[in-house]
Design a protein around this motif. Structure first.
Motif, PDB file in Angstrom:
ATOM      1  N   SER A  29       0.825  -1.387   0.066  1.00 18.26           N
ATOM      2  CA  SER A  29       0.143  -0.072   0.093  1.00 18.26           C
ATOM      3  C   SER A  29       0.896   1.364   0.076  1.00 18.26           C
ATOM      4  O   SER A  29       0.384   2.525  -0.143  1.00 18.26           O
ATOM      5  CB  SER A  29      -0.956  -0.186   1.279  1.00 18.26           C
ATOM      6  OG  SER A  29      -0.392   0.108   2.350  1.00 18.26           O
ATOM      7  N   ASN A  30       2.209   1.056   0.249  1.00 20.18           N
ATOM      8  CA  ASN A  30       3.024   2.302   0.195  1.00 20.18           C
ATOM      9  C   ASN A  30       3.710   2.602  -1.276  1.00 20.18           C
ATOM     10  O   ASN A  30       4.537   3.498  -1.346  1.00 20.18           O
ATOM     11  CB  ASN A  30       4.054   2.018   1.290  1.00 20.18           C
ATOM     12  CG  ASN A  30       3.707   1.899   2.468  1.00 20.18           C
ATOM     13  OD1 ASN A  30       2.525   2.411   2.886  1.00 20.18           O
ATOM     14  ND2 ASN A  30       4.507   1.487   3.422  1.00 20.18           N
ATOM     15  N   TYR A  31       3.132   1.835  -2.203  1.00 18.90           N
ATOM     16  CA  TYR A  31       3.793   1.764  -3.604  1.00 18.90           C
ATOM     17  C   TYR A  31       2.953   2.526  -4.530  1.00 18.90           C
ATOM     18  O   TYR A  31       1.792   2.023  -4.401  1.00 18.90           O
ATOM     19  CB  TYR A  31       4.272   0.412  -4.122  1.00 18.90           C
ATOM     20  CG  TYR A  31       5.658   0.014  -3.373  1.00 18.90           C
ATOM     21  CD1 TYR A  31       5.258  -0.726  -1.874  1.00 18.90           C
ATOM     22  CD2 TYR A  31       6.727   0.150  -3.933  1.00 18.90           C
ATOM     23  CE1 TYR A  31       6.505  -1.143  -1.458  1.00 18.90           C
ATOM     24  CE2 TYR A  31       7.803  -0.427  -3.183  1.00 18.90           C
ATOM     25  CZ  TYR A  31       7.780  -0.831  -2.103  1.00 18.90           C
ATOM     26  OH  TYR A  31       8.895  -1.521  -1.536  1.00 18.90           O
ATOM     27  N   TRP A  52      -1.221   5.361  -3.734  1.00 21.49           N
ATOM     28  CA  TRP A  52      -1.358   4.462  -2.534  1.00 21.49           C
ATOM     29  C   TRP A  52      -2.759   3.905  -2.224  1.00 21.49           C
ATOM     30  O   TRP A  52      -3.004   2.607  -2.063  1.00 21.49           O
ATOM     31  CB  TRP A  52      -0.790   5.123  -1.328  1.00 21.49           C
ATOM     32  CG  TRP A  52       0.761   5.556  -1.628  1.00 21.49           C
ATOM     33  CD1 TRP A  52       1.523   5.222  -2.340  1.00 21.49           C
ATOM     34  CD2 TRP A  52       1.329   6.614  -0.880  1.00 21.49           C
ATOM     35  NE1 TRP A  52       2.877   5.817  -2.447  1.00 21.49           N
ATOM     36  CE2 TRP A  52       2.804   6.604  -1.264  1.00 21.49           C
ATOM     37  CE3 TRP A  52       0.828   7.305   0.150  1.00 21.49           C
ATOM     38  CZ2 TRP A  52       3.635   7.289  -0.732  1.00 21.49           C
ATOM     39  CZ3 TRP A  52       2.164   8.148   0.998  1.00 21.49           C
ATOM     40  CH2 TRP A  52       3.479   8.109   0.425  1.00 21.49           C
ATOM     41  N   THR A  53      -3.585   4.764  -2.235  1.00 18.35           N
ATOM     42  CA  THR A  53      -5.160   4.458  -1.593  1.00 18.35           C
ATOM     43  C   THR A  53      -5.954   4.018  -2.706  1.00 18.35           C
ATOM     44  O   THR A  53      -6.996   3.500  -2.498  1.00 18.35           O
ATOM     45  CB  THR A  53      -5.583   5.423  -0.703  1.00 18.35           C
ATOM     46  OG1 THR A  53      -5.769   6.441  -1.687  1.00 18.35           O
ATOM     47  CG2 THR A  53      -4.847   5.630   0.275  1.00 18.35           C
ATOM     48  N   ASN A  73      -5.630  -3.305  -1.986  1.00 22.19           N
ATOM     49  CA  ASN A  73      -4.311  -3.515  -0.801  1.00 22.19           C
ATOM     50  C   ASN A  73      -4.523  -4.736  -0.243  1.00 22.19           C
ATOM     51  O   ASN A  73      -3.385  -5.271  -0.030  1.00 22.19           O
ATOM     52  CB  ASN A  73      -4.165  -2.070  -0.160  1.00 22.19           C
ATOM     53  CG  ASN A  73      -3.481  -1.085  -1.244  1.00 22.19           C
ATOM     54  OD1 ASN A  73      -2.880  -1.313  -2.139  1.00 22.19           O
ATOM     55  ND2 ASN A  73      -3.724   0.392  -0.752  1.00 22.19           N
ATOM     56  N   ARG A  99       8.083   3.513  -4.612  1.00 25.91           N
ATOM     57  CA  ARG A  99       7.430   4.074  -3.492  1.00 25.91           C
ATOM     58  C   ARG A  99       7.512   5.560  -3.392  1.00 25.91           C
ATOM     59  O   ARG A  99       6.583   6.379  -2.699  1.00 25.91           O
ATOM     60  CB  ARG A  99       8.295   3.790  -2.086  1.00 25.91           C
ATOM     61  CG  ARG A  99       8.437   2.229  -1.786  1.00 25.91           C
ATOM     62  CD  ARG A  99       9.062   2.066  -0.582  1.00 25.91           C
ATOM     63  NE  ARG A  99       8.312   2.629   0.657  1.00 25.91           N
ATOM     64  CZ  ARG A  99       8.589   2.199   1.879  1.00 25.91           C
ATOM     65  NH1 ARG A  99       9.679   1.436   1.979  1.00 25.91           N
ATOM     66  NH2 ARG A  99       7.878   2.566   2.816  1.00 25.91           N
TER      67      ARG A  99
END
Length: 124
Positions: A29-31, A52-53, A73, A99
């Protein structure tokens, strides 16, 4: 992070396909994840990217209105729904992750991690 692209195939003009990009990272989820494509003899080109979201997306003009990028995610997976396919969409499709890239960055070199590619062929 390891990426696995799948879902390609041979379809006819006007058909739909959904590509998937499965990732191994726990912090997926950080990518930011992008899709690119490369036709024979041509450079790798940006198709779409998702933040990310999943709320932030960006598309190449050539696919806007026909393709939709999304992510789940919880499943560590990004999707590319491709509708109204055209012969000019024929290419190997790659997913990529990074990232710190922003979704509007269409340069392939901005992405650190790449999947192996999946072939999409659209017949006329």
């Amino acid at each position: 992070v390891q990426l696995q692209a799948s879902g390609g195939g041979l379809v006819q003009t006007g058909d739909s396909l959904r590509l998937s990009c499965a990732a191994s990272a726990r912090t997926f989820s950080n990518y930011v994840v992008g899709w690119f494509r490369q036709a024979p003899g041509k450079e790798r080109m940006f198709v779409a990217a998702v933040g990310w979201t999943g709320g932030n997306t960006y598309y190449a003009d050539s696919v806007k209105g026909r393709f939709t990028i999304s992510r789940d995610n919880a499943k560590n997976t990004v999707y590319l729904q491709m509708n109204s396919l055209k012969p000019e969409d024929t290419a190997v499709y790659y997913c990529a992750a990074d990232r710190i890239v922003v979704v509007t960055n269409t340069n392939p070199s901005a992405y650190d991690y790449w999947g192996q590619g999946t072939q999409v062929t659209v017949s006329s």
